[in-house]
Design a protein around this motif. Structure first.
Motif, mmCIF file in Angstrom:
data_model
loop_
_atom_site.group_PDB
_atom_site.id
_atom_site.type_symbol
_atom_site.label_atom_id
_atom_site.label_comp_id
_atom_site.label_asym_id
_atom_site.label_seq_id
_atom_site.Cartn_x
_atom_site.Cartn_y
_atom_site.Cartn_z
ATOM 1 N N LYS A 140 0.794 -1.326 -0.288
ATOM 2 C CA LYS A 140 -0.119 0.080 -0.024
ATOM 3 C C LYS A 140 0.912 1.302 0.053
ATOM 4 O O LYS A 140 0.769 2.291 -0.336
ATOM 5 N N ASN A 141 2.074 1.700 1.171
ATOM 6 C CA ASN A 141 2.708 2.528 0.798
ATOM 7 C C ASN A 141 3.916 2.432 -0.684
ATOM 8 O O ASN A 141 3.717 3.892 -0.873
ATOM 9 N N GLU B 181 2.056 1.990 -3.457
ATOM 10 C CA GLU B 181 1.202 1.883 -4.432
ATOM 11 C C GLU B 181 1.055 3.808 -4.364
ATOM 12 O O GLU B 181 1.273 4.595 -4.788
ATOM 13 N N GLU B 182 1.502 4.469 -2.873
ATOM 14 C CA GLU B 182 0.958 5.439 -2.627
ATOM 15 C C GLU B 182 1.734 6.132 -2.884
ATOM 16 O O GLU B 182 1.734 7.737 -3.504
ATOM 17 N N SER B 183 2.784 6.249 -2.815
ATOM 18 C CA SER B 183 4.554 6.428 -3.306
ATOM 19 C C SER B 183 4.353 6.568 -5.208
ATOM 20 O O SER B 183 4.820 7.890 -5.082
ATOM 21 N N CYS C 275 1.723 7.336 -6.704
ATOM 22 C CA CYS C 275 0.909 8.144 -6.932
ATOM 23 C C CYS C 275 1.710 9.706 -6.601
ATOM 24 O O CYS C 275 0.964 10.004 -7.744
ATOM 25 N N GLU C 276 1.884 9.413 -6.025
ATOM 26 C CA GLU C 276 2.601 10.582 -5.345
ATOM 27 C C GLU C 276 3.855 11.053 -6.607
ATOM 28 O O GLU C 276 3.674 12.453 -6.724
#
Length: 73
Positions: A7-8, A10-12, A14-15
């Motif tokens: 999850k981290n 994927e968030e990274s 996206c950022e």
């Protein structure tokens, strides 16, 4: 890789995609179209659902339409 790490990551991604998209918008506004499209491509590679996908499609349409023989500065 556990779920939290995934999850981290994927968030990274996206950022990072968002940062490339924003850089592309700025470059496009400055008239640096080739560089902007490179940034859009980088964003799409990280996040295919990024708004950069639409921006890249629109940029390609503009560049396909562009005709230097009709350009009057």
């Amino acid at each position: 890789m556990d779920n939290l790490q995934k999850k981290n990551a994927e968030e990274s991604a996206c950022e990072q995609a968002r940062a490339h998209y924003e850089a592309g918008k700025k470059l496009w506004a400055e008239g640096r179209h080739g560089e902007a499209m490179t940034e859009y491509n980088r964003a799409v590679a990280l996040d295919p659902e990024s708004p950069a996908a639409t921006a890249l499609e629109m940029a390609n349409t503009v560049m396909d339409f562009f005709d230097r023989s009709r350009y009057n500065p």
